[in-house]
Write a protein that holds these residues in place. Structure first.
Motif, mmCIF file in Angstrom:
data_model
loop_
_atom_site.group_PDB
_atom_site.id
_atom_site.type_symbol
_atom_site.label_atom_id
_atom_site.label_comp_id
_atom_site.label_asym_id
_atom_site.label_seq_id
_atom_site.Cartn_x
_atom_site.Cartn_y
_atom_site.Cartn_z
ATOM 1 N N LEU A 130 29.889 36.347 43.138
ATOM 2 C CA LEU A 130 28.427 36.478 43.150
ATOM 3 C C LEU A 130 27.927 37.751 43.813
ATOM 4 O O LEU A 130 26.768 38.120 43.662
ATOM 5 C CB LEU A 130 27.815 35.246 43.842
ATOM 6 N N PHE A 131 28.820 38.429 44.554
ATOM 7 C CA PHE A 131 28.387 39.647 45.258
ATOM 8 C C PHE A 131 29.665 40.443 45.537
ATOM 9 O O PHE A 131 30.627 39.888 46.096
ATOM 10 C CB PHE A 131 27.693 39.264 46.571
ATOM 11 N N PHE A 132 29.714 41.707 45.074
ATOM 12 C CA PHE A 132 30.963 42.468 45.143
ATOM 13 C C PHE A 132 31.237 42.982 46.549
ATOM 14 O O PHE A 132 30.361 43.597 47.175
ATOM 15 C CB PHE A 132 30.896 43.659 44.181
ATOM 16 N N ASN A 133 32.439 42.711 47.071
ATOM 17 C CA ASN A 133 32.830 43.211 48.384
ATOM 18 C C ASN A 133 33.566 44.544 48.200
ATOM 19 O O ASN A 133 34.640 44.594 47.618
ATOM 20 C CB ASN A 133 33.738 42.202 49.097
ATOM 21 N N THR A 134 32.981 45.621 48.730
ATOM 22 C CA THR A 134 33.523 46.971 48.440
ATOM 23 C C THR A 134 34.851 47.233 49.146
ATOM 24 O O THR A 134 35.537 48.204 48.842
ATOM 25 C CB THR A 134 32.499 48.041 48.878
ATOM 26 N N THR A 194 37.774 40.148 43.000
ATOM 27 C CA THR A 194 37.190 39.107 42.136
ATOM 28 C C THR A 194 36.429 39.783 40.998
ATOM 29 O O THR A 194 35.679 40.725 41.234
ATOM 30 C CB THR A 194 36.203 38.231 42.937
ATOM 31 N N ILE A 195 36.632 39.297 39.796
ATOM 32 C CA ILE A 195 35.877 39.810 38.652
ATOM 33 C C ILE A 195 34.472 39.200 38.723
ATOM 34 O O ILE A 195 34.342 37.973 38.744
ATOM 35 C CB ILE A 195 36.581 39.470 37.325
ATOM 36 N N PRO A 196 33.458 40.039 38.801
ATOM 37 C CA PRO A 196 32.102 39.517 39.012
ATOM 38 C C PRO A 196 31.658 38.521 37.935
ATOM 39 O O PRO A 196 32.097 38.596 36.780
ATOM 40 C CB PRO A 196 31.223 40.777 38.968
ATOM 41 N N LYS A 197 30.825 37.593 38.343
ATOM 42 C CA LYS A 197 30.223 36.640 37.398
ATOM 43 C C LYS A 197 29.502 37.427 36.291
ATOM 44 O O LYS A 197 28.880 38.458 36.563
ATOM 45 C CB LYS A 197 29.217 35.748 38.127
ATOM 46 N N GLY A 198 29.651 36.952 35.048
ATOM 47 C CA GLY A 198 28.947 37.612 33.943
ATOM 48 C C GLY A 198 29.718 38.773 33.354
ATOM 49 O O GLY A 198 29.258 39.440 32.434
ATOM 50 N N THR A 199 30.918 39.008 33.878
ATOM 51 C CA THR A 199 31.733 40.119 33.355
ATOM 52 C C THR A 199 33.024 39.568 32.744
ATOM 53 O O THR A 199 33.746 38.811 33.411
ATOM 54 C CB THR A 199 32.075 41.114 34.489
ATOM 55 N N LEU A 200 33.280 39.938 31.499
ATOM 56 C CA LEU A 200 34.532 39.543 30.845
ATOM 57 C C LEU A 200 35.646 40.492 31.246
ATOM 58 O O LEU A 200 35.388 41.556 31.823
ATOM 59 C CB LEU A 200 34.346 39.559 29.323
ATOM 60 N N PHE A 201 36.892 40.129 30.962
ATOM 61 C CA PHE A 201 38.023 41.012 31.274
ATOM 62 C C PHE A 201 39.147 40.714 30.287
ATOM 63 O O PHE A 201 39.176 39.629 29.683
ATOM 64 C CB PHE A 201 38.491 40.790 32.718
ATOM 65 N N PRO A 202 40.059 41.665 30.064
ATOM 66 C CA PRO A 202 41.171 41.448 29.130
ATOM 67 C C PRO A 202 42.344 40.785 29.846
ATOM 68 O O PRO A 202 43.148 41.452 30.494
ATOM 69 C CB PRO A 202 41.521 42.848 28.661
ATOM 70 N N GLY A 250 31.055 27.901 38.244
ATOM 71 C CA GLY A 250 31.064 28.466 39.593
ATOM 72 C C GLY A 250 32.465 28.622 40.165
ATOM 73 O O GLY A 250 32.704 28.422 41.358
ATOM 74 N N LEU A 251 33.406 29.026 39.309
ATOM 75 C CA LEU A 251 34.790 29.251 39.744
ATOM 76 C C LEU A 251 35.092 30.749 39.702
ATOM 77 O O LEU A 251 34.401 31.515 39.026
ATOM 78 C CB LEU A 251 35.754 28.500 38.808
ATOM 79 N N GLY A 252 36.136 31.160 40.423
ATOM 80 C CA GLY A 252 36.439 32.588 40.532
ATOM 81 C C GLY A 252 37.711 32.998 39.799
ATOM 82 O O GLY A 252 38.624 32.188 39.610
ATOM 83 N N VAL A 253 37.707 34.267 39.401
ATOM 84 C CA VAL A 253 38.870 34.879 38.735
ATOM 85 C C VAL A 253 39.202 36.175 39.477
ATOM 86 O O VAL A 253 38.323 37.011 39.695
ATOM 87 C CB VAL A 253 38.559 35.201 37.254
ATOM 88 N N LYS A 254 40.453 36.313 39.875
ATOM 89 C CA LYS A 254 40.871 37.510 40.612
ATOM 90 C C LYS A 254 41.854 38.343 39.796
ATOM 91 O O LYS A 254 42.616 37.798 38.986
ATOM 92 C CB LYS A 254 41.581 37.113 41.916
ATOM 93 N N THR A 255 41.833 39.655 40.002
ATOM 94 C CA THR A 255 42.808 40.534 39.357
ATOM 95 C C THR A 255 43.297 41.571 40.367
ATOM 96 O O THR A 255 42.597 41.862 41.346
ATOM 97 C CB THR A 255 42.224 41.233 38.108
ATOM 98 N N GLY A 256 44.522 42.052 40.125
ATOM 99 C CA GLY A 256 45.104 43.058 41.020
ATOM 100 C C GLY A 256 46.518 42.653 41.404
ATOM 101 O O GLY A 256 47.299 42.257 40.526
ATOM 102 N N LEU A 257 46.828 42.719 42.709
ATOM 103 C CA LEU A 257 48.154 42.259 43.149
ATOM 104 C C LEU A 257 48.358 40.814 42.697
ATOM 105 O O LEU A 257 47.407 40.055 42.659
ATOM 106 C CB LEU A 257 48.236 42.313 44.690
ATOM 107 N N PRO A 258 49.577 40.421 42.338
ATOM 108 C CA PRO A 258 50.845 41.131 42.475
ATOM 109 C C PRO A 258 51.235 41.936 41.225
ATOM 110 O O PRO A 258 50.758 41.650 40.121
ATOM 111 C CB PRO A 258 51.840 39.993 42.671
#
Ligand SMILES: O=c1ccn([C@@H]2O[C@H](COP(=O)(O)OP(=O)(O)O[C@H]3O[C@@H](CO)[C@H](O)[C@H]3O)[C@@H](O)[C@H]2O)c(=O)[nH]1
Ligand SMILES: [Mn+2]
Length: 358
Positions: A130-134, A194-202, A250-258
């Motif tokens: 819901l809010f991007f942490n830089t 976290t991939i922000p709400k409202g944003t798709l990703f591959p 209202g669930l989250g999706v993360k990308t990056g490591l590992p």
């Protein structure tokens, strides 16, 4: 990395394979305590050797047909999409799925990366859609929320999906592979976000983990491969459906490591034949998913998914008859999911009534 929760009784590792499983030797220190679900694609008469010492169940196409009967039509054949059968039959809370050409990568210090442990960390810690942490993942060791981050949002939300990345062979589409055949990914970016709400990703399926209880019914990898006009869009389709549903619930999706070390570059010409319709159709698919607003009455993943299937047929059906078939297969998938994963109260009732599920 902080000591990792031991999820060996709560997580299955799902591996689609048309090759062999020698790669498991490298993963043995990390994977041996876990149960493997191996989905053997292609000719079921081929014998797949599983290295000694692993606890596993292996399903080939004959098993898929036996378990699902007519519903087996929703499980792809001759495409990595077959992996979702493993998601269906698992009884665990978490899934980690990995391809058989993915090996243990090393971080910049030369230390071997326990990709499974990092995925578990990602899944057990909240997401912040819901809010991007830089400063990226605020729950990572040595990081936190930065100044200006609303305190009302710092609890975060439950994490449904953890999307890992790849060193060496990147997951490029065929045109990009053709233009850059020797490009290798050597960049190790030490971040989880976290991939922000409202944003798709591959979403790439080769190094992926998810909470099966939170989002499992949405992780259907579609109709791909043999007999289908499209391939290599299995994980993409699942990712777009799952992200829209995660945003709604209202669930989250993360990308990056590992990171894992992706070793085999598949043939770009073969890939182009599989992908070309997808490359064209995605100019309609993406606006479709971006436009989806699920009704508030949809409160479970299954309800969201059935609504999504209706809209796929309605809005994408005119693009190509394939989407009519896909919409129907999405419904079949949910029927199969509910049959193999009855809600606890239903299962208990069936048990007391002596209706043992075989
Ligand atoms: O017909 C098939 C082909 C492959 N598999 C198994 O699926 C995975 C991925 O196969 P491969 O490594 O050859 O594919 P890539 O081009 O590297 O990656 C694609 O796979 C998906 C990501 O996982 C995505 O579509 C692309 O990124 C291996 O385990 C094969 O053994 C199969 O089961 N059936
Ligand atoms: Mn591969």
């Amino acid at each position: 990395m902080a000591p990792v929760a031991d999820l060996k009784d709560e997580l299955d590792i799902v591996i689609p394979t048309i090759r062999n499983l020698d790669f498991l030797e490298q993963w043995r220190p990390f994977f041996q305590p876990y149960h493997l679900i191996i989905v053997q694609d292609g000719d079921p008469s081929n014998a797949i050797q599983v290295p000694n010492g692993f606890d596993y169940e292996l399903y080939n196409r004959n098993h898929v047909n036996k378990v699902l009967g007519p519903k087996a039509s929703c499980i792809s054949f001759k495409d990595s999409a077959c992996r979702c059968f493993g998601f269906l039959v698992s009884k665990k809370k978490y899934i980690f799925t990995i391809d058989d050409d993915c090996f243990v990568a090393k971080d910049p210090s030369g230390k071997e990366i326990n990709a499974l442990a990092q995925h578990i960390q990602n899944l057990l810690k909240p997401s912040t859609p819901l809010f991007f942490n830089t400063l990226y993942d605020p729950f990572a060791e040595g990081a936190d929320f930065v100044r200006g981050y609303p305190f009302s949002l710092r609890e975060g939300v439950s994490t449904a999906i953890s999307h890992g990345l790849w060193l060496n062979i990147p997951d490029y589409d065929a045109p990009t592979q053709l233009v850059k055949p020797r490009e290798r990914n050597t960049r190790y970016v030490d971040a989880v976000m976290t991939i922000p709400k409202g944003t798709l990703f591959p979403m790439c399926g080769m190094n992926l983990a998810f909470d099966r209880e939170l989002i499992g019914p949405a992780m259907y990898f579609g109709l791909m491969g043999d007999g289908q006009p499209i391939g290599r869009y299995d994980d993409m389709w699942a990712g777009w459906c799952a992200k829209v549903i995660c945003d709604h619930l209202g669930l989250g999706v993360k990308t990056g490591l590992p990171y894992i070390w992706h070793s085999k570059a598949s043939n770009p010409f073969v890939n182009l034949k599989k992908e070309y319709k997808g490359i064209y159709w995605q100019e309609d698919m993406i606006p479709f998913f971006q436009s989806i607003v699920l009704p508030k009455e949809c409160k479970t993943v299954q309800e969201c998914y059935i609504e999504l299937a209706k809209r796929v047929k309605d809005k994408l059906g005119p693009v190509d008859p394939y989407f009519q078939k896909l919409g129907d297969a999405m419904v079949t998938w949910i029927e199969a999911w509910n049959e193999l994963n009855p809600p606890p109260q239903t299962a208990a009732l069936a048990h007391t009534n002596g209706v043992e599920k075989n």
